[in-house]
Design a protein around this motif. Sequence first.
Motif, PDB file in Angstrom:
ATOM      1  N   ASP A 321      44.987  20.409 -20.792  1.00 46.89           N
ATOM      2  CA  ASP A 321      45.066  20.566 -19.337  1.00 46.89           C
ATOM      3  C   ASP A 321      46.484  20.209 -18.880  1.00 46.89           C
ATOM      4  N   SER A 323      47.476  21.181 -15.683  1.00 48.66           N
ATOM      5  CA  SER A 323      47.424  21.562 -14.269  1.00 48.66           C
ATOM      6  C   SER A 323      48.300  20.674 -13.390  1.00 48.66           C
ATOM      7  N   GLN A 351      45.541  27.095 -15.948  1.00 45.86           N
ATOM      8  CA  GLN A 351      46.214  25.803 -15.936  1.00 45.86           C
ATOM      9  C   GLN A 351      45.954  24.997 -17.216  1.00 45.86           C
TER      10      GLN A 351
END
Length: 380
Positions: A321, A323, A351
């Motif tokens: 991840d 993001s 993301q």
Amino acid sequence: MFDFDREIDRSGTMSLKWDKYKGQDVLPMWVADTDFASPPAVIEALTQRVAHGIFGYSRPSPRLIELIQTRLQQRYEWAIQPEWLVFLPGVVPGLNLACKAWSQHGRGIITPKPVYYPFLQAPGFNDRPLLTVPMVEEAGRWVLDLEELERQAPSADLLLLCNPHNPGGTVFTREELLAIDAIAERHNLVICSDEIHCDLLLDKDARHIPYGALSPQAAERSAVMMAPSKTFNIAGLCCSFAVIPNARLRLKLQQAMRGISADVNLLGFVAAEAAYEGGDEWLVEQLDYLSANLGLIEQAVARWPGVTLARHQATYLAWIDVSRLGLDDPIAFFEQAGVGLSPGAQFGDGQFVRLNFGCTRALLTEALARMEKAILSRRT
């Protein structure tokens, strides 16, 4: 005993993985094959068969069928019958055939999201509506949103399940699978379970349970798709199989295959038999090596601000991840840093990035160093 640190030059070998960045200083950490030589037993068996010199049409040997039965019994206490087996040239063709065989026009096909991208493509390829159910993070693991599955199920004939999950790395527990199966029973869903990564468990506490081994009822509404390809790095030889106890479902798949699905090639059968016969010592050492590689990734991610990795239980594919880094294009960002990853958008979430750590420790260490430099440079 086996040297997973050995660097094998894959340039000039028609490698999809390595040719993508040919002539560029970008390390290929994307498509799901490994950089390890296959087990010696596989190489020896293929060498002997090539020396025979004839490569005609083939069929699975009785020994291969016996080895599959024994493997499923010993690993999962799942007693299967030979007639339940349908051999396929790959799990991806199997997913598309499942859509064709076990769903009606106008009825939806459910897939998790994010998920290995052919799941998202197969319904459309077969003129069926795609229905997605989110994977949600619970207690550090990616699991299926059961409330959304219940909501979508009345509109569908088929659920495409991925266990162990690609890209999330989850190995579903018995309780989680039983909860899915209860929904399937209520709404008469067929379950096609892609279990191609079932041998690649890195979490010592995880236990893979084939969907068809859950119960006699689950077996009757399911097809389990497996292969030695990811486990023993023989994906290019295209040999997989479906275990389908229900004779009606099995016949529908066989009818869907007619004139469309190619037979498994001779060398695929040879490699599969050799892998299941003599590859498990190699597999044990590969799992130890992959677990150590995963440890390096976990340590690196812990140092990287704005980057996280959920608990990773299986596969050599880390779902990372990014993001909170605020990247417009994560893949381009890391390619500029010299690391080629799989784009999360392909799986359903842009993301994230997917990193293939089925490679030498030296290559992984260099890739992580490049990623770290790029990430930390954003904070200076």
